[in-house]
Scaffold this active site. Structure first.
Site, PDB file in Angstrom:
ATOM      1  N   GLN A  19      -2.279  -5.226 -10.197  1.00 35.82           N
ATOM      2  CA  GLN A  19      -1.832  -4.209 -11.154  1.00 35.82           C
ATOM      3  C   GLN A  19      -0.426  -3.713 -10.800  1.00 35.82           C
ATOM      4  O   GLN A  19      -0.155  -2.515 -10.757  1.00 35.82           O
ATOM      5  CB  GLN A  19      -2.823  -3.050 -11.190  1.00 35.82           C
ATOM      6  CG  GLN A  19      -4.084  -3.347 -11.987  1.00 35.82           C
ATOM      7  CD  GLN A  19      -3.815  -3.481 -13.482  1.00 35.82           C
ATOM      8  OE1 GLN A  19      -2.836  -2.962 -14.011  1.00 35.82           O
ATOM      9  NE2 GLN A  19      -4.706  -4.179 -14.177  1.00 35.82           N
ATOM     10  N   SER A  20       0.473  -4.640 -10.563  1.00 35.78           N
ATOM     11  CA  SER A  20       1.830  -4.291 -10.135  1.00 35.78           C
ATOM     12  C   SER A  20       2.668  -3.704 -11.262  1.00 35.78           C
ATOM     13  O   SER A  20       2.899  -4.355 -12.286  1.00 35.78           O
ATOM     14  CB  SER A  20       2.522  -5.535  -9.579  1.00 35.78           C
ATOM     15  OG  SER A  20       3.896  -5.303  -9.375  1.00 35.78           O
TER      16      SER A  20
END
Length: 334
Positions: free
Chosen positions: A84-85
């Site tokens: 979930q960058s």
């Protein structure tokens, strides 16, 4: 200001809306004053409003990184981050704006559920046209993996530009040198700057930038990943290299880190984080994210509880964005 001139010699590609707003958090301060004896003047620097694909702090860094990539004739951006960058999402958006290809490598630092793996930032990565080349196990040497991918692309005749995780190198940190300039020009004298610190570029840029203008403001990084001394070492190393670009000396004592809010690890929810996010949402109508700004804000509240600030201090919390990641953590909040 001479300070701004120092960054104009670096290549830059416009991506965001700057300067970002600096807003008082008066209702929050009022609520906290019922609980704590000493509450400073609280402000929030809205770097969630940078405007690039839901905004966030990486937009500042990417202006300089993409500028250098275009200057070098690159046709493809390569970067890496956790599943979930926020950085990966903003890099994908920056590539789209600049007419470049984008390749992403995602590290599975934690295994959660289908929503975490497919929604939130991951959904936006794909919508923005990035290619997720691989999902690699936790602990992978991601820098080596990017270098290998870059070699493969060069063999195909492409011209890749590799961006480190978080955009955190001296070029990327220039984005937060610019933010420091905005804070130095604020309508109130800034005594403290508090924010979530991870890949180190945000804190390094703020520290180097504030020292370049001889500001007395102190920067407190709330670690979301590493123990205090490891984070201090990493931030100082990058801040010193960034300072060299500006002709400014950075001291190790300039780097302040609080590691008490990491919890069980990077991206792992904590009760303090969820409480902090709920408090800001219900007092100021501002949303944080569970990986960075939520833990950073928990650290700010902890510092207030510890009476680290004077009542007359102007304390600025830098909102680094990341709200898109909330949708990968639905089960945490429901």
């Amino acid at each position: 200001m001479g300070f701004v001139v120092q960054t104009t010699r670096f290549a830059r590609f416009p991506l965001g809306h700057f300067p970002t707003p600096l807003e008082p958090m008066e209702r929050l301060a009022s609520v906290l004053s019922r609980k704590y004896r000493r509450v400073p003047n609280l402000w929030i620097k809205r770097d969630d409003c940078t405007g690039l694909a839901t905004g966030g702090n990486k937009t500042r860094k990417l202006e300089f990184l993409v500028g250098e990539a275009l200057e070098q004739g690159a046709d493809t951006l390569i970067t890496q981050g956790a599943t979930q960058s926020n950085h990966a999402r903003q890099t994908a958006a920056a590539a789209a704006r600049a007419g470049l290809e984008c390749r992403l490598l995602l590290e599975q630092r934690q295994i959660r559920d289908e929503e975490y793996e497919r929604s939130g930032n991951v959904l936006l990565d794909e919508l923005l046209g990035a290619q997720i080349v691989d999902r690699l196990p936790a602990g992978t040497d991601m820098a080596a993996a990017m270098d290998s991918l870059a070699d493969d692309l060069r063999a195909e005749g492409r011209k890749p530009y590799v961006i480190p995780g978080g955009g955190s190198n001296p070029v990327g940190a220039l984005g937060y040198v610019e933010c420091a300039a905005e804070l130095d020009a604020a309508p109130v004298p800034v005594d403290w700057v508090v924010h979530a610190t991870g890949s180190t570029g945000t804190q390094a840029g703020l520290v180097a930038g504030l020292r370049a203008v001889h500001s007395p403001a102190l920067v407190l990084g709330v670690s979301v990943r590493q123990p205090e001394q490891k984070q201090v070492d990493a931030v100082y190393t990058l801040a010193a290299r960034t300072g060299e670009l500006l002709g400014a000396e950075v001291l190790r004592d300039d780097v302040l880190v609080d590691d008490r809010w990491v919890g069980d690890g990077y991206g792992v929810p904590t009760e303090a984080m969820t409480d902090a996010m709920s408090l800001l949402a219900t007092t100021e109508g501002i949303l944080l994210d569970p990986v960075y700004s939520g833990k950073g804000f928990a650290g700010l509240l902890g510092a207030i509880a510890d009476e680290r600030f004077d009542e007359t201090d102007n304390v600025v919390f830098v909102h680094t964005g990341g709200v898109a990641g909330l949708f990968g953590y639905r089960s945490t909040f429901q």
